[in-house]
Design a protein around this motif. Structure first.
Motif, PDB file in Angstrom:
ATOM      1  N   PHE A  89      -3.562   5.022  13.683  1.00 26.88           N
ATOM      2  CA  PHE A  89      -2.335   5.453  13.034  1.00 26.88           C
ATOM      3  C   PHE A  89      -2.673   5.957  11.639  1.00 26.88           C
ATOM      4  CE2 PHE A  89      -1.272   2.123  15.989  1.00 26.88           C
ATOM      5  CZ  PHE A  89      -0.093   2.538  16.586  1.00 26.88           C
ATOM      6  N   LEU A  90      -2.049   7.045  11.232  1.00 28.66           N
ATOM      7  CA  LEU A  90      -2.096   7.471   9.840  1.00 28.66           C
ATOM      8  C   LEU A  90      -0.712   7.212   9.277  1.00 28.66           C
ATOM      9  CD1 LEU A  90      -3.325   8.743   7.315  1.00 28.66           C
ATOM     10  CD2 LEU A  90      -2.657  10.989   8.227  1.00 28.66           C
ATOM     11  N   VAL A  91      -0.665   6.317   8.298  1.00 24.87           N
ATOM     12  CA  VAL A  91       0.594   5.962   7.656  1.00 24.87           C
ATOM     13  C   VAL A  91       0.703   6.808   6.389  1.00 24.87           C
ATOM     14  CG1 VAL A  91       1.972   4.106   6.660  1.00 24.87           C
ATOM     15  CG2 VAL A  91       0.400   3.609   8.560  1.00 24.87           C
ATOM     16  N   LEU A 138      -8.158   2.316   4.493  1.00 29.15           N
ATOM     17  CA  LEU A 138      -8.486   2.311   5.908  1.00 29.15           C
ATOM     18  C   LEU A 138      -8.677   0.858   6.328  1.00 29.15           C
ATOM     19  CD1 LEU A 138     -10.871   4.763   7.672  1.00 29.15           C
ATOM     20  CD2 LEU A 138     -10.738   2.383   8.367  1.00 29.15           C
ATOM     21  N   ILE A 139      -8.013   0.481   7.395  1.00 30.71           N
ATOM     22  CA  ILE A 139      -8.076  -0.895   7.885  1.00 30.71           C
ATOM     23  C   ILE A 139      -8.392  -0.854   9.375  1.00 30.71           C
ATOM     24  CG2 ILE A 139      -6.800  -3.054   8.201  1.00 30.71           C
ATOM     25  CD1 ILE A 139      -4.922  -1.941   5.897  1.00 30.71           C
ATOM     26  N   ALA A 140      -9.442  -1.558   9.777  1.00 27.00           N
ATOM     27  CA  ALA A 140      -9.802  -1.666  11.187  1.00 27.00           C
ATOM     28  C   ALA A 140      -9.298  -3.007  11.710  1.00 27.00           C
ATOM     29  CB  ALA A 140     -11.312  -1.562  11.359  1.00 27.00           C
ATOM     30  N   LEU A 178       0.810  -1.219   0.000  1.00 31.86           N
ATOM     31  CA  LEU A 178       0.000   0.000   0.000  1.00 31.86           C
ATOM     32  C   LEU A 178       0.845   1.272   0.000  1.00 31.86           C
ATOM     33  CD1 LEU A 178      -2.835  -1.025   2.490  1.00 31.86           C
ATOM     34  CD2 LEU A 178      -2.849  -1.090  -0.016  1.00 31.86           C
ATOM     35  N   ARG A 179       2.164   1.105  -0.040  1.00 28.65           N
ATOM     36  CA  ARG A 179       3.033   2.292  -0.108  1.00 28.65           C
ATOM     37  C   ARG A 179       2.635   3.108  -1.326  1.00 28.65           C
ATOM     38  NH1 ARG A 179       7.889   0.974   3.030  1.00 28.65           N
ATOM     39  NH2 ARG A 179       6.904   0.476   4.994  1.00 28.65           N
ATOM     40  N   GLY A 180       2.696   4.417  -1.184  1.00 27.50           N
ATOM     41  CA  GLY A 180       2.244   5.316  -2.236  1.00 27.50           C
ATOM     42  C   GLY A 180       0.864   5.873  -1.931  1.00 27.50           C
ATOM     43  N   LYS A 181       0.191   5.290  -0.927  1.00 26.88           N
ATOM     44  CA  LYS A 181      -1.134   5.740  -0.523  1.00 26.88           C
ATOM     45  C   LYS A 181      -1.127   6.065   0.966  1.00 26.88           C
ATOM     46  CE  LYS A 181      -3.703   2.631  -3.567  1.00 26.88           C
ATOM     47  NZ  LYS A 181      -4.863   1.716  -3.594  1.00 26.88           N
ATOM     48  N   PRO A 182      -1.946   7.014   1.394  1.00 28.03           N
ATOM     49  CA  PRO A 182      -2.125   7.165   2.838  1.00 28.03           C
ATOM     50  C   PRO A 182      -2.990   6.015   3.353  1.00 28.03           C
ATOM     51  CG  PRO A 182      -3.509   8.750   1.680  1.00 28.03           C
ATOM     52  CD  PRO A 182      -2.704   8.020   0.633  1.00 28.03           C
ATOM     53  N   VAL A 183      -2.675   5.527   4.553  1.00 26.94           N
ATOM     54  CA  VAL A 183      -3.395   4.395   5.130  1.00 26.94           C
ATOM     55  C   VAL A 183      -3.725   4.719   6.588  1.00 26.94           C
ATOM     56  CG1 VAL A 183      -3.318   1.935   5.699  1.00 26.94           C
ATOM     57  CG2 VAL A 183      -2.139   2.773   3.653  1.00 26.94           C
ATOM     58  N   VAL A 184      -4.993   4.570   6.937  1.00 22.61           N
ATOM     59  CA  VAL A 184      -5.405   4.689   8.338  1.00 22.61           C
ATOM     60  C   VAL A 184      -5.541   3.267   8.865  1.00 22.61           C
ATOM     61  CG1 VAL A 184      -7.256   5.373   9.911  1.00 22.61           C
ATOM     62  CG2 VAL A 184      -6.594   6.892   8.023  1.00 22.61           C
ATOM     63  N   VAL A 185      -4.854   2.987   9.971  1.00 21.68           N
ATOM     64  CA  VAL A 185      -4.973   1.703  10.655  1.00 21.68           C
ATOM     65  C   VAL A 185      -5.508   2.016  12.039  1.00 21.68           C
ATOM     66  CG1 VAL A 185      -3.777  -0.343  11.515  1.00 21.68           C
ATOM     67  CG2 VAL A 185      -3.031   0.723   9.367  1.00 21.68           C
ATOM     68  N   LEU A 209     -19.790  -1.644   7.784  1.00 24.02           N
ATOM     69  CA  LEU A 209     -18.460  -1.053   7.627  1.00 24.02           C
ATOM     70  C   LEU A 209     -17.978  -1.268   6.198  1.00 24.02           C
ATOM     71  CD1 LEU A 209     -16.803  -2.118  10.996  1.00 24.02           C
ATOM     72  CD2 LEU A 209     -18.147  -0.075  10.462  1.00 24.02           C
ATOM     73  N   PRO A 210     -17.674  -0.185   5.477  1.00 20.78           N
ATOM     74  CA  PRO A 210     -17.268  -0.312   4.076  1.00 20.78           C
ATOM     75  C   PRO A 210     -15.788  -0.627   3.901  1.00 20.78           C
ATOM     76  CG  PRO A 210     -17.431   2.002   4.657  1.00 20.78           C
ATOM     77  CD  PRO A 210     -17.861   1.214   5.870  1.00 20.78           C
ATOM     78  N   TYR A 211     -15.023  -0.526   4.962  1.00 24.36           N
ATOM     79  CA  TYR A 211     -13.577  -0.742   4.906  1.00 24.36           C
ATOM     80  C   TYR A 211     -13.248  -2.132   5.456  1.00 24.36           C
ATOM     81  CZ  TYR A 211     -14.569   1.362   9.469  1.00 24.36           C
ATOM     82  OH  TYR A 211     -15.124   1.670  10.676  1.00 24.36           O
ATOM     83  N   PRO A 212     -12.060  -2.630   5.136  1.00 23.72           N
ATOM     84  CA  PRO A 212     -11.667  -3.967   5.603  1.00 23.72           C
ATOM     85  C   PRO A 212     -11.520  -4.035   7.126  1.00 23.72           C
ATOM     86  CG  PRO A 212     -10.168  -3.170   3.896  1.00 23.72           C
ATOM     87  CD  PRO A 212     -11.043  -2.031   4.261  1.00 23.72           C
TER      88      PRO A 212
END
Length: 167
Positions: free
Chosen positions: A136-138, A88-90, A50-57, A110-113
């Motif tokens: 976390f915001l990656v 976004l990952i929960a 997922l590098r190249g994208k912002p990711v919320v965990v 929940l629409p996210y994984p």
């Protein structure tokens, strides 16, 4: 003498409580761990891919009032930014019964994984996460840009995501 002993005991108790709270907080990370996660639907997610994208965990639990309160904000984030590149990952905590996680995911639509952390290995990899919610915001380069223990500051999170999506 008794008053002084009580004051000293109270001071020691206060120090011990502060130490316990600090000990339970996740350790700050510079870079997100490279993990392969499995969602409740069986999909594989590789954080490194997922590098190249912002990711919320976000680490959460079905019995956590703050986590429940955050769900609408997370859904809004996902719906507003996913088409532009946000992931976004929960991650459900190890102690959360999988049946509860699946039921809440379906009930709340929940629409996210959603991922189960059955052995707490994801929580350990993210710096010993023990309290929920922890978010976390990656950044797209893989570094941890923001970290919240407790309710996230939604506006700060949105601003940072906007910055990453523009860049």
């Amino acid at each position: 003498m008794m008053a002084a002993a009580r004051k000293l005991m109270g001071f020691c108790l206060a120090i011990a409580l502060v130490w316990l709270v600090v000990a339970e907080m996740p350790r700050p990370l510079a870079v997100a761990p490279d993990l392969a996660l499995t969602t409740i639907t069986g999909k594989q997610i590789d954080l490194k891919a997922l590098r190249g994208k912002p990711v919320v965990v976000t680490f959460w639990a079905t019995d956590c009032p703050g986590c429940i309160k955050e769900i609408p904000h997370l859904i809004e984030l996902y719906e507003d930014y996913h088409a532009r590149g946000l992931e976004l990952i929960a991650v459900a905590m190890y102690y959360d019964p999988p049946s509860h996680v699946v039921a809440m995911s379906e009930t709340r639509q929940l629409p996210y994984p959603v991922v189960l952390d059955l052995k707490a290995s994801y929580a350990r990899a993210f710096g010993q996460v023990a309290l929920t919610p922890t978010t976390f915001l990656v950044a797209p380069d893989g570094r941890i840009a923001l970290q919240y223990t407790g309710l996230a500051d939604n506006q700060t999170l949105k601003n940072a995501i906007e910055t990453f999506l523009k860049g």
